[in-house]
Design a protein around this motif. Structure first.
Motif, PDB file in Angstrom:
ATOM      1  N   TRP A   1       0.798  -1.219   0.000  1.00  0.00           N
ATOM      2  CA  TRP A   1       0.000   0.000   0.000  1.00  0.00           C
ATOM      3  C   TRP A   1       0.833   1.273   0.000  1.00  0.00           C
ATOM      4  CZ3 TRP A   1      -5.085   0.255  -0.956  1.00  0.00           C
ATOM      5  CH2 TRP A   1      -5.761  -0.963  -0.987  1.00  0.00           C
ATOM      6  N   ALA A   2       2.138   1.150   0.051  1.00  0.00           N
ATOM      7  CA  ALA A   2       3.009   2.329  -0.027  1.00  0.00           C
ATOM      8  C   ALA A   2       3.698   2.442  -1.379  1.00  0.00           C
ATOM      9  CB  ALA A   2       4.061   2.280   1.079  1.00  0.00           C
ATOM     10  N   THR A   3       3.614   1.405  -2.191  1.00  0.00           N
ATOM     11  CA  THR A   3       4.255   1.425  -3.505  1.00  0.00           C
ATOM     12  C   THR A   3       3.341   2.149  -4.486  1.00  0.00           C
ATOM     13  OG1 THR A   3       5.398  -0.660  -3.058  1.00  0.00           O
ATOM     14  CG2 THR A   3       5.187   0.006  -5.362  1.00  0.00           C
TER      15      THR A   3
ATOM     16  N   PRO B   1      26.470   7.491   9.670  1.00  0.00           N
ATOM     17  CA  PRO B   1      25.430   8.435  10.118  1.00  0.00           C
ATOM     18  C   PRO B   1      25.047   9.488   9.095  1.00  0.00           C
ATOM     19  CG  PRO B   1      27.522   8.852  11.215  1.00  0.00           C
ATOM     20  CD  PRO B   1      27.688   7.560  10.503  1.00  0.00           C
ATOM     21  N   ALA B   2      25.889   9.735   8.102  1.00  0.00           N
ATOM     22  CA  ALA B   2      25.577  10.745   7.095  1.00  0.00           C
ATOM     23  C   ALA B   2      25.153  10.107   5.769  1.00  0.00           C
ATOM     24  CB  ALA B   2      26.779  11.669   6.880  1.00  0.00           C
ATOM     25  N   ARG B   3      24.655   8.885   5.823  1.00  0.00           N
ATOM     26  CA  ARG B   3      24.131   8.240   4.620  1.00  0.00           C
ATOM     27  C   ARG B   3      22.611   8.377   4.651  1.00  0.00           C
ATOM     28  NH1 ARG B   3      26.011   2.237   3.634  1.00  0.00           N
ATOM     29  NH2 ARG B   3      25.013   2.004   5.691  1.00  0.00           N
ATOM     30  N   PHE B   4      22.026   8.697   3.518  1.00  0.00           N
ATOM     31  CA  PHE B   4      20.606   8.997   3.448  1.00  0.00           C
ATOM     32  C   PHE B   4      19.893   8.050   2.491  1.00  0.00           C
ATOM     33  CE2 PHE B   4      23.082  12.914   3.977  1.00  0.00           C
ATOM     34  CZ  PHE B   4      22.645  13.313   5.231  1.00  0.00           C
ATOM     35  N   TYR B   5      18.600   7.871   2.758  1.00  0.00           N
ATOM     36  CA  TYR B   5      17.748   7.038   1.911  1.00  0.00           C
ATOM     37  C   TYR B   5      16.462   7.813   1.614  1.00  0.00           C
ATOM     38  CZ  TYR B   5      20.869   3.172   3.030  1.00  0.00           C
ATOM     39  OH  TYR B   5      21.990   2.371   3.159  1.00  0.00           O
ATOM     40  N   PHE B   6      15.572   7.184   0.861  1.00  0.00           N
ATOM     41  CA  PHE B   6      14.242   7.741   0.608  1.00  0.00           C
ATOM     42  C   PHE B   6      13.218   6.907   1.391  1.00  0.00           C
ATOM     43  CE2 PHE B   6      16.919   8.309  -3.141  1.00  0.00           C
ATOM     44  CZ  PHE B   6      16.881   9.680  -3.296  1.00  0.00           C
ATOM     45  N   HIS B   7      11.988   7.423   1.479  1.00  0.00           N
ATOM     46  CA  HIS B   7      10.986   6.660   2.226  1.00  0.00           C
ATOM     47  C   HIS B   7       9.586   6.991   1.755  1.00  0.00           C
ATOM     48  CE1 HIS B   7       9.266   9.871   4.843  1.00  0.00           C
ATOM     49  NE2 HIS B   7      10.448  10.440   4.685  1.00  0.00           N
ATOM     50  N   HIS B   8       8.707   6.025   1.952  1.00  0.00           N
ATOM     51  CA  HIS B   8       7.252   6.204   1.879  1.00  0.00           C
ATOM     52  C   HIS B   8       6.642   5.001   2.584  1.00  0.00           C
ATOM     53  CE1 HIS B   8       3.200   6.364  -0.359  1.00  0.00           C
ATOM     54  NE2 HIS B   8       3.229   7.328   0.551  1.00  0.00           N
ATOM     55  N   GLY B   9       6.378   5.161   3.845  1.00  0.00           N
ATOM     56  CA  GLY B   9       5.922   4.034   4.656  1.00  0.00           C
ATOM     57  C   GLY B   9       7.062   3.159   5.128  1.00  0.00           C
ATOM     58  N   LEU B  10       7.944   2.776   4.209  1.00  0.00           N
ATOM     59  CA  LEU B  10       9.167   2.026   4.483  1.00  0.00           C
ATOM     60  C   LEU B  10      10.345   2.775   3.884  1.00  0.00           C
ATOM     61  CD1 LEU B  10       7.817  -1.481   3.355  1.00  0.00           C
ATOM     62  CD2 LEU B  10       8.102  -0.743   5.739  1.00  0.00           C
ATOM     63  N   CYS B  11      11.558   2.400   4.268  1.00  0.00           N
ATOM     64  CA  CYS B  11      12.756   2.957   3.647  1.00  0.00           C
ATOM     65  C   CYS B  11      13.028   2.275   2.307  1.00  0.00           C
ATOM     66  CB  CYS B  11      13.971   2.740   4.552  1.00  0.00           C
ATOM     67  SG  CYS B  11      13.975   3.744   6.035  1.00  0.00           S
TER      68      CYS B  11
ATOM     69  N   ARG C   1      -9.690  -0.336   6.478  1.00  0.00           N
ATOM     70  CA  ARG C   1     -10.700  -0.675   5.480  1.00  0.00           C
ATOM     71  C   ARG C   1     -10.062  -0.980   4.125  1.00  0.00           C
ATOM     72  NH1 ARG C   1     -14.995   4.309   6.432  1.00  0.00           N
ATOM     73  NH2 ARG C   1     -15.449   3.887   8.637  1.00  0.00           N
ATOM     74  N   TYR C   2      -8.889  -0.386   3.900  1.00  0.00           N
ATOM     75  CA  TYR C   2      -8.198  -0.583   2.628  1.00  0.00           C
ATOM     76  C   TYR C   2      -7.097  -1.631   2.740  1.00  0.00           C
ATOM     77  CZ  TYR C   2     -10.545   3.793   1.485  1.00  0.00           C
ATOM     78  OH  TYR C   2     -11.501   4.762   1.267  1.00  0.00           O
ATOM     79  N   VAL C   3      -6.217  -1.493   3.723  1.00  0.00           N
ATOM     80  CA  VAL C   3      -5.009  -2.304   3.735  1.00  0.00           C
ATOM     81  C   VAL C   3      -5.274  -3.767   4.061  1.00  0.00           C
ATOM     82  CG1 VAL C   3      -3.591  -0.314   4.317  1.00  0.00           C
ATOM     83  CG2 VAL C   3      -4.450  -1.776   6.153  1.00  0.00           C
ATOM     84  N   LEU C   4      -6.432  -4.080   4.609  1.00  0.00           N
ATOM     85  CA  LEU C   4      -6.733  -5.471   4.934  1.00  0.00           C
ATOM     86  C   LEU C   4      -7.474  -6.200   3.817  1.00  0.00           C
ATOM     87  CD1 LEU C   4      -7.664  -5.182   8.723  1.00  0.00           C
ATOM     88  CD2 LEU C   4      -5.478  -5.808   7.675  1.00  0.00           C
TER      89      LEU C   4
ATOM     90  N   THR D   1      -1.592   0.181  -6.071  1.00  0.00           N
ATOM     91  CA  THR D   1      -1.441   0.351  -7.513  1.00  0.00           C
ATOM     92  C   THR D   1      -2.737   0.014  -8.248  1.00  0.00           C
ATOM     93  OG1 THR D   1       0.920  -0.142  -7.373  1.00  0.00           O
ATOM     94  CG2 THR D   1      -0.123  -0.362  -9.534  1.00  0.00           C
ATOM     95  N   LYS D   2      -3.414  -1.060  -7.846  1.00  0.00           N
ATOM     96  CA  LYS D   2      -4.678  -1.434  -8.491  1.00  0.00           C
ATOM     97  C   LYS D   2      -5.737  -0.361  -8.297  1.00  0.00           C
ATOM     98  CE  LYS D   2      -4.168  -6.480  -8.151  1.00  0.00           C
ATOM     99  NZ  LYS D   2      -4.739  -7.714  -7.549  1.00  0.00           N
ATOM    100  N   VAL D   3      -5.807   0.171  -7.079  1.00  0.00           N
ATOM    101  CA  VAL D   3      -6.794   1.209  -6.793  1.00  0.00           C
ATOM    102  C   VAL D   3      -6.510   2.459  -7.627  1.00  0.00           C
ATOM    103  CG1 VAL D   3      -7.721   2.735  -5.002  1.00  0.00           C
ATOM    104  CG2 VAL D   3      -7.211   0.349  -4.470  1.00  0.00           C
TER     105      VAL D   3
END
Length: 312
Positions: free
Chosen positions: A71-73, A103-113, A254-257, A264-266
């Protein structure tokens, strides 16, 4: 095939193919396709859950992370393929992982890293920009999760990394960008850095992002119409977000379950309706239009076509 139709289908270099009459207007007045949560195709199910807050306590449960991943993709293709498809605005949400050995390494995120770090992706973007010098890329960096400790030092490090990677390709915020001015200067990357302490001439401030915070496409359209009629910024970039948004409270279940559903389908079911709204915006001058699953249903071509209508 007509000349205009051919221009819209050649999306990997669509900016360079725009009519000459559009070369000297501010980029704020062009219709520019963007991707929402651009790095969400790369989410790591071994990551801890970052958001929403009431799901963080389930981070150690693999099943919960698997549901979060579904649900985060919001994007299906990697950054290079998004750019090849004609996307010119990237929504990049930054995080520093807790307890990272670097400690100075960065990532992206949306719900998960994400699995891929920021430096690697920025270098990919730079390489793409070098091979497409007339395509102007707008990168919106925001959120900066995990910066609570050593916040100033981390921002300085990240800003220096951006300036080192992009160098003279950065278009300064002191100038009004047009296609022609970017081409003349040989600068085709604009970085928006959403942090109040940003005083860098090389980096732009926050770009307003308007969205409806709902799963209802009709309410998305209504909110964006309101923005374009009453709150449209002038003389700056702004984003109309076509994206649907999951609830932040317990109604999210109501959605994630739903066992056979994913985000993506929605989104794909709602996108045709939302794109019909885009086609109706010929005279309203939306600027950046951002969406999920940007390589589907001719999203990019639909946005780019607004510029050809403007030229008429």
């Amino acid at each position: 095939m007509s000349a205009e139709a051919e221009q819209v289908t050649e999306l990997s270099d669509w900016m360079s193919r725009l009519p000459a009459g559009l070369h000297n207007i501010p980029l704020f007045q062009l219709a520019i396709p963007g991707s929402h949560d651009s790095m969400s195709y790369d989410l790591d199910m071994d990551s801890f859950i970052i958001e929403p807050a009431h799901l963080k306590r389930f981070s150690r449960v693999y099943g919960a992370r698997k549901v979060m991943h579904k649900w985060a993709t919001t994007q299906e293709e990697n950054i290079t393929r998004q750019l090849d498809a004609g996307v010119r605005y990237l929504d990049l949400r930054i995080i520093r992982k807790p307890n990272d050995k670097e400690p100075a390494r960065f990532y992206f995120h949306h719900g998960l890293c994400t699995k891929t770090d920021v430096e690697s992706v920025l270098r990919l973007i730079r390489d793409w920009a070098e091979t497409h010098p007339k395509e102007i890329l707008i990168l919106a960096l925001s959120h900066f999760e995990g910066f609570d400790q050593h916040v100033e030092e981390l921002h300085v490090h990240l800003i220096n990394l951006i300036k080192t990677i992009f160098g003279t390709k950065l278009f300064h915020r002191s100038d009004t960008p047009t296609l022609q001015s970017c081409w003349d200067k040989g600068r085709n990357i604009i970085v928006s850095y959403d942090y109040p302490g940003n005083q860098q001439l090389d980096l732009w401030g926050k770009i307003p992002y308007y969205y409806a915070n709902t799963m209802d496409p009709a309410k998305v359209e209504s909110e964006l119409c309101r923005v374009l009629e009453k709150a449209r910024p002038s003389h700056c970039f702004f984003v109309c977000g076509l994206n649907l948004t999951l609830p932040e409270d317990s109604t999210i279940f109501r959605y994630v379950l739903w066992p056979r559903e994913n985000f993506t389908k929605v989104i794909r079911r709602s996108l045709p309706e939302l794109l019909q709204w885009v086609r109706q915006q010929t005279g309203r001058s939306p600027n950046i239009i951002a969406s999920d699953v940007v390589t589907r249903d001719n999203f990019v071509a639909t946005v780019v076509q607004l510029n050809h209508s403007k030229n008429k």
